[in-house]
Design a protein around this motif. Sequence first.
Motif, PDB file in Angstrom:
ATOM      1  N   THR A   1      17.441  37.883  18.580  1.00 21.01           N
ATOM      2  CA  THR A   1      18.680  38.335  18.060  1.00 21.01           C
ATOM      3  C   THR A   1      19.788  38.556  19.163  1.00 21.01           C
ATOM      4  O   THR A   1      21.003  38.999  18.814  1.00 21.01           O
ATOM      5  N   HIS A   2      19.490  38.439  20.496  1.00 20.96           N
ATOM      6  CA  HIS A   2      20.430  38.430  21.545  1.00 20.96           C
ATOM      7  C   HIS A   2      21.516  37.383  21.358  1.00 20.96           C
ATOM      8  O   HIS A   2      21.204  36.172  21.094  1.00 20.96           O
ATOM      9  N   SER A   3      22.890  37.612  21.606  1.00 25.88           N
ATOM     10  CA  SER A   3      23.811  36.658  21.620  1.00 25.88           C
ATOM     11  C   SER A   3      24.832  37.321  22.663  1.00 25.88           C
ATOM     12  O   SER A   3      24.952  38.455  23.099  1.00 25.88           O
ATOM     13  N   GLU A   4      25.719  36.265  23.224  1.00 26.88           N
ATOM     14  CA  GLU A   4      26.649  36.802  24.269  1.00 26.88           C
ATOM     15  C   GLU A   4      27.739  35.802  24.289  1.00 26.88           C
ATOM     16  O   GLU A   4      27.560  34.410  23.859  1.00 26.88           O
ATOM     17  N   GLY A   5      28.945  35.916  24.978  1.00 24.19           N
ATOM     18  CA  GLY A   5      29.948  35.194  25.001  1.00 24.19           C
ATOM     19  C   GLY A   5      31.026  35.477  26.040  1.00 24.19           C
ATOM     20  O   GLY A   5      30.921  36.690  26.372  1.00 24.19           O
ATOM     21  N   ASP A   6      31.867  34.527  26.440  1.00 24.36           N
ATOM     22  CA  ASP A   6      32.926  34.936  27.308  1.00 24.36           C
ATOM     23  C   ASP A   6      34.115  35.382  26.521  1.00 24.36           C
ATOM     24  O   ASP A   6      34.406  35.154  25.340  1.00 24.36           O
ATOM     25  N   VAL A   7      34.893  36.256  27.354  1.00 28.44           N
ATOM     26  CA  VAL A   7      35.992  37.055  26.622  1.00 28.44           C
ATOM     27  C   VAL A   7      37.465  36.812  27.763  1.00 28.44           C
ATOM     28  O   VAL A   7      37.109  37.057  28.871  1.00 28.44           O
ATOM     29  N   ASP A   8      38.162  36.495  27.231  1.00 26.58           N
ATOM     30  CA  ASP A   8      39.550  36.544  28.110  1.00 26.58           C
ATOM     31  C   ASP A   8      40.428  37.755  27.753  1.00 26.58           C
ATOM     32  O   ASP A   8      40.852  38.141  26.760  1.00 26.58           O
ATOM     33  N   ASN A   9      40.038  38.587  28.928  1.00 26.60           N
ATOM     34  CA  ASN A   9      40.672  39.955  28.770  1.00 26.60           C
ATOM     35  C   ASN A   9      42.138  40.135  29.013  1.00 26.60           C
ATOM     36  O   ASN A   9      42.717  41.066  28.780  1.00 26.60           O
ATOM     37  N   LYS A  10      42.894  38.890  29.050  1.00 26.23           N
ATOM     38  CA  LYS A  10      44.249  38.837  29.241  1.00 26.23           C
ATOM     39  C   LYS A  10      44.798  38.338  27.644  1.00 26.23           C
ATOM     40  O   LYS A  10      46.146  38.277  27.903  1.00 26.23           O
ATOM     41  N   ALA A  11      44.087  38.012  26.912  1.00 23.72           N
ATOM     42  CA  ALA A  11      44.680  37.367  25.532  1.00 23.72           C
ATOM     43  C   ALA A  11      45.094  38.562  24.916  1.00 23.72           C
ATOM     44  O   ALA A  11      45.153  39.553  24.923  1.00 23.72           O
TER      45      ALA A  11
ATOM     46  N   GLU B   1      45.663  40.431  21.217  1.00 22.71           N
ATOM     47  CA  GLU B   1      44.711  41.297  20.380  1.00 22.71           C
ATOM     48  C   GLU B   1      43.727  40.671  19.465  1.00 22.71           C
ATOM     49  O   GLU B   1      42.529  40.806  19.598  1.00 22.71           O
ATOM     50  N   ALA B   2      44.414  39.563  18.780  1.00 21.18           N
ATOM     51  CA  ALA B   2      43.468  38.861  17.622  1.00 21.18           C
ATOM     52  C   ALA B   2      42.422  38.020  18.209  1.00 21.18           C
ATOM     53  O   ALA B   2      41.511  38.003  17.887  1.00 21.18           O
ATOM     54  N   THR B   3      42.863  37.290  19.306  1.00 21.91           N
ATOM     55  CA  THR B   3      42.085  36.535  19.974  1.00 21.91           C
ATOM     56  C   THR B   3      40.866  37.232  20.579  1.00 21.91           C
ATOM     57  O   THR B   3      39.569  36.772  20.743  1.00 21.91           O
ATOM     58  N   ILE B   4      41.093  38.373  21.223  1.00 25.19           N
ATOM     59  CA  ILE B   4      39.886  39.348  22.019  1.00 25.19           C
ATOM     60  C   ILE B   4      39.071  39.795  20.752  1.00 25.19           C
ATOM     61  O   ILE B   4      37.955  39.589  20.820  1.00 25.19           O
ATOM     62  N   LEU B   5      39.500  40.379  19.873  1.00 27.37           N
ATOM     63  CA  LEU B   5      38.807  40.933  18.835  1.00 27.37           C
ATOM     64  C   LEU B   5      37.923  39.797  18.102  1.00 27.37           C
ATOM     65  O   LEU B   5      36.860  40.116  17.520  1.00 27.37           O
ATOM     66  N   LYS B   6      38.564  38.685  17.883  1.00 23.89           N
ATOM     67  CA  LYS B   6      37.828  37.561  17.018  1.00 23.89           C
ATOM     68  C   LYS B   6      36.645  36.902  17.986  1.00 23.89           C
ATOM     69  O   LYS B   6      35.526  36.893  17.626  1.00 23.89           O
ATOM     70  N   SER B   7      36.718  37.053  19.575  1.00 26.17           N
ATOM     71  CA  SER B   7      35.888  36.793  20.341  1.00 26.17           C
ATOM     72  C   SER B   7      34.615  37.681  20.454  1.00 26.17           C
ATOM     73  O   SER B   7      33.591  37.233  20.386  1.00 26.17           O
ATOM     74  N   TRP B   8      34.997  39.104  20.172  1.00 23.58           N
ATOM     75  CA  TRP B   8      33.869  39.971  19.804  1.00 23.58           C
ATOM     76  C   TRP B   8      33.171  39.557  18.729  1.00 23.58           C
ATOM     77  O   TRP B   8      32.016  39.764  18.577  1.00 23.58           O
TER      78      TRP B   8
ATOM     79  N   ASN C   1      45.551  47.989  23.803  1.00 20.08           N
ATOM     80  CA  ASN C   1      46.122  49.545  23.879  1.00 20.08           C
ATOM     81  C   ASN C   1      46.717  50.079  22.924  1.00 20.08           C
ATOM     82  O   ASN C   1      47.675  49.358  22.186  1.00 20.08           O
ATOM     83  N   GLY C   2      46.349  51.269  22.398  1.00 24.07           N
ATOM     84  CA  GLY C   2      46.589  51.812  21.132  1.00 24.07           C
ATOM     85  C   GLY C   2      45.961  51.055  19.763  1.00 24.07           C
ATOM     86  O   GLY C   2      46.438  51.658  18.647  1.00 24.07           O
ATOM     87  N   VAL C   3      45.137  50.304  19.918  1.00 26.05           N
ATOM     88  CA  VAL C   3      44.699  49.393  18.797  1.00 26.05           C
ATOM     89  C   VAL C   3      43.349  50.214  18.233  1.00 26.05           C
ATOM     90  O   VAL C   3      42.574  50.443  19.027  1.00 26.05           O
ATOM     91  N   ASP C   4      43.343  50.355  16.848  1.00 23.15           N
ATOM     92  CA  ASP C   4      42.167  50.792  16.351  1.00 23.15           C
ATOM     93  C   ASP C   4      41.126  49.687  16.231  1.00 23.15           C
ATOM     94  O   ASP C   4      40.975  49.004  15.234  1.00 23.15           O
ATOM     95  N   VAL C   5      40.243  49.622  17.417  1.00 23.54           N
ATOM     96  CA  VAL C   5      39.253  48.663  17.481  1.00 23.54           C
ATOM     97  C   VAL C   5      38.287  48.445  16.184  1.00 23.54           C
ATOM     98  O   VAL C   5      37.952  47.642  15.795  1.00 23.54           O
ATOM     99  N   ALA C   6      37.816  49.892  15.916  1.00 26.28           N
ATOM    100  CA  ALA C   6      36.769  50.222  15.045  1.00 26.28           C
ATOM    101  C   ALA C   6      37.422  49.598  13.729  1.00 26.28           C
ATOM    102  O   ALA C   6      36.410  48.832  13.057  1.00 26.28           O
ATOM    103  N   SER C   7      38.387  50.010  13.281  1.00 25.41           N
ATOM    104  CA  SER C   7      38.891  49.488  11.956  1.00 25.41           C
ATOM    105  C   SER C   7      39.022  47.874  11.783  1.00 25.41           C
ATOM    106  O   SER C   7      38.710  47.236  10.657  1.00 25.41           O
ATOM    107  N   LYS C   8      39.548  47.392  12.793  1.00 29.47           N
ATOM    108  CA  LYS C   8      39.863  46.038  12.829  1.00 29.47           C
ATOM    109  C   LYS C   8      38.620  45.184  12.975  1.00 29.47           C
ATOM    110  O   LYS C   8      38.440  43.933  12.241  1.00 29.47           O
TER     111      LYS C   8
END
Length: 310
Positions: free
Chosen positions: A31-41, A43-50, A96-103
Amino acid sequence: MKKYAIGTDVGGSHISCALVDLEKGELVEGTHSEGDVDNKADEATILKSWADVIAKSMKGIDSKELAGIGFGMPGPFEYANGIGRFAQVDKYESLNGVDVASKLKILLNLDDATPLRFMNDASAFAAGEAWLGSAADADKSVSITLGTGFGSAFIDAGIPIVEGDQVPEMGCVWHLPYADGIADDSFSTRWFIKRYKEETGLEVNGARPIAEAASTNPKAAEIFNQYGRNMGEFLGPWLKKFDAKALVIGGNVTGAYNLFGPPFEAALQAQGVSTQIHLSSLKEHAAIIGSARMLSADYWKTIQPILPKM
């Protein structure tokens, strides 16, 4: 019975996660999975990659069996409420300021009753090692991660200690004064890069090339000697003050422990430190396991009050 949790380790440029069986206290194979993330992207791009990576680990079970998702998250972050506070830190600033959990719940098609819980990534690493890893037999332990940053956490009976006379402010050491700056300046990979250039005039992108040169280059070998000595002198007083029974070392630089370990241990012994030293047994799974444990009801009762102080 919702006995499964997803544990998630969020790094500066990656995310990894896996399913954890809370009853058995083990990672679920496959069940292990991983992926790269662009931390400069954005909000929508980062959250979708997660969300995409997390969804892969969720495939192995019915969502009705899922107790929730735990995250080992770098700061600054509002851990108690799942809100990003990434202001002026050169990563994830769009959160910054984004409700990560809800989204993330929306992206993962989870109902409101499914909890998403967050703790500091270094604390998650330490909690994982204390539960199922190298510090499982120690009531009091300290874990450090050596890499792009100098992560640390103090653990008592499985719980991160973030305040009190026995630990530094915030329950970590990266921010403490050391040399001409703070500890993070001296015990992260950028110290190696800086020292190697000072000694040789050559530029490298991390500690590994210096470690590879150490067998034939005395200057490279001495840099690791200095690193180990300095870290032992710095950590020794805190290990004694906390009465740590175990010190767990993880992170990329741990691969060169044969170079900096002997002077590190010698510096501790010179101070009368009797703490047992272990290299991480869980490695990249430590923060996954530690964050997933937040979905255990008994553990959650003890750790929830601590999160606002991380």
